[in-house]
Design a protein around this motif. Structure first.
Motif, mmCIF file in Angstrom:
data_model
loop_
_atom_site.group_PDB
_atom_site.id
_atom_site.type_symbol
_atom_site.label_atom_id
_atom_site.label_comp_id
_atom_site.label_asym_id
_atom_site.label_seq_id
_atom_site.Cartn_x
_atom_site.Cartn_y
_atom_site.Cartn_z
ATOM 1 N N ALA A 123 0.823 -1.214 0.000
ATOM 2 C CA ALA A 123 0.000 0.000 0.000
ATOM 3 C C ALA A 123 0.856 1.261 0.000
ATOM 4 O O ALA A 123 0.358 2.340 -0.309
ATOM 5 N N TYR A 124 2.138 1.135 0.337
ATOM 6 C CA TYR A 124 3.056 2.281 0.385
ATOM 7 C C TYR A 124 4.043 2.286 -0.784
ATOM 8 O O TYR A 124 5.092 2.930 -0.717
ATOM 9 N N ALA A 125 3.715 1.572 -1.864
ATOM 10 C CA ALA A 125 4.595 1.525 -3.046
ATOM 11 C C ALA A 125 4.884 2.939 -3.533
ATOM 12 O O ALA A 125 4.004 3.789 -3.546
ATOM 13 N N ASN A 126 6.129 3.182 -3.881
ATOM 14 C CA ASN A 126 6.589 4.486 -4.390
ATOM 15 C C ASN A 126 6.400 5.619 -3.382
ATOM 16 O O ASN A 126 6.235 6.773 -3.758
ATOM 17 N N ALA A 127 6.425 5.300 -2.103
ATOM 18 C CA ALA A 127 6.172 6.299 -1.066
ATOM 19 C C ALA A 127 7.276 7.342 -0.975
ATOM 20 O O ALA A 127 8.452 7.062 -1.203
ATOM 21 N N THR A 128 6.849 8.553 -0.657
ATOM 22 C CA THR A 128 7.724 9.653 -0.267
ATOM 23 C C THR A 128 7.059 10.286 0.945
ATOM 24 O O THR A 128 5.968 9.889 1.343
ATOM 25 N N GLY A 129 7.704 11.287 1.517
ATOM 26 C CA GLY A 129 7.083 11.986 2.625
ATOM 27 C C GLY A 129 8.070 12.330 3.711
ATOM 28 O O GLY A 129 9.295 12.256 3.518
ATOM 29 N N THR A 130 7.516 12.697 4.851
ATOM 30 C CA THR A 130 8.325 13.144 5.984
ATOM 31 C C THR A 130 7.743 12.563 7.267
ATOM 32 O O THR A 130 6.720 11.874 7.249
ATOM 33 N N GLY A 131 8.372 12.902 8.369
ATOM 34 C CA GLY A 131 7.858 12.453 9.654
ATOM 35 C C GLY A 131 8.626 13.068 10.800
ATOM 36 O O GLY A 131 9.614 13.785 10.586
ATOM 37 N N THR A 132 8.149 12.797 12.002
ATOM 38 C CA THR A 132 8.794 13.315 13.199
ATOM 39 C C THR A 132 9.016 12.204 14.214
ATOM 40 O O THR A 132 8.286 11.211 14.246
ATOM 41 N N ILE A 133 10.037 12.419 15.039
ATOM 42 C CA ILE A 133 10.406 11.525 16.136
ATOM 43 C C ILE A 133 10.443 12.389 17.385
ATOM 44 O O ILE A 133 11.040 13.473 17.372
ATOM 45 N N GLU A 134 9.841 11.907 18.456
ATOM 46 C CA GLU A 134 9.902 12.632 19.726
ATOM 47 C C GLU A 134 9.884 11.617 20.863
ATOM 48 O O GLU A 134 9.030 10.726 20.893
ATOM 49 N N SER A 135 10.833 11.734 21.784
ATOM 50 C CA SER A 135 10.843 10.790 22.893
ATOM 51 C C SER A 135 9.595 10.995 23.749
ATOM 52 O O SER A 135 9.030 12.085 23.822
ATOM 53 N N ALA A 136 9.158 9.901 24.368
ATOM 54 C CA ALA A 136 7.981 9.912 25.230
ATOM 55 C C ALA A 136 8.414 9.524 26.647
ATOM 56 O O ALA A 136 9.452 8.873 26.815
ATOM 57 N N PRO A 137 7.646 9.909 27.658
ATOM 58 C CA PRO A 137 7.968 9.462 29.017
ATOM 59 C C PRO A 137 8.093 7.943 29.033
ATOM 60 O O PRO A 137 7.233 7.239 28.500
ATOM 61 N N ASN A 138 9.174 7.456 29.618
ATOM 62 C CA ASN A 138 9.512 6.047 29.515
ATOM 63 C C ASN A 138 9.758 5.421 30.887
ATOM 64 O O ASN A 138 10.781 5.691 31.506
ATOM 65 N N PRO A 139 8.866 4.548 31.343
ATOM 66 C CA PRO A 139 9.071 3.897 32.643
ATOM 67 C C PRO A 139 9.964 2.658 32.571
ATOM 68 O O PRO A 139 10.228 2.036 33.594
#
Length: 157
Positions: A123-139
């Motif tokens: 379903a993601y054939a030929n995909a492009t794009g962007t994204g973000t990473i953000e740490s979350a509170p981690n127990p």
């Protein structure tokens, strides 16, 4: 079961059903990652300076219960735990995979970064794009917990 129509009509229908639909999808999920093969090298004569490189594995969990997996390589250049990182990820979901490059930085135990989507399958054939990473509170110890957002653009084929 016999499908109506001649063989060429059935072939066209099968191709149409397997073709990725053009558009944009936003994927947001929690990601839990763990190193599976890590090498840490301390810099000579620079207290607290390390270069860390390795393979990691992760599990993506969506709020609706869907899951995916992530295999990736990462390199970090850290002074007392803070500094830049980059890597290459492949996310695999039920409907296909997404491969992306990411860059970011860690500071005071928190990480932020950005993705550039390089390719995809299914379903993601030929995909492009962007994204973000953000740490979350981690127990949890020994793993990272992150909030991920991918804006995936597909052109169809």
């Amino acid at each position: 079961m016999t499908l109506p129509g001649n063989g060429s009509q059935r072939s066209i229908a099968a191709v149409a059903a397997s073709t990725a639909v053009a558009g944009e999808r936003v994927l947001e999920f929690k990601l839990i990652t763990k190193p599976i093969d890590l090498k840490v090298i301390e810099a000579a004569n620079v207290e607290g300076q390390t270069v860390v490189s390795g393979k990691f594995f992760g599990v993506a969990v969506f709020t609706d219960g869907r899951i995916g997996v992530k295999e990736f390589v990462n390199t970090s250049d850290l002074l007392k735990g803070s500094g830049p990182f980059f890597g290459y990820s492949t996310y695999t979901f039920e409907e296909g995979s997404i491969t992306a490059r990411y860059t970011g930085s860690a500071k005071d135990g928190k990480s932020t970064g950005e993705y550039t989507i390089l390719s995809g399958t299914g379903a993601y054939a030929n995909a492009t794009g962007t994204g973000t990473i953000e740490s979350a509170p981690n127990p949890f110890k020994g793993v990272n917990l992150l909030n991920i957002k991918l804006v995936v653009k597909t052109s169809g084929s």
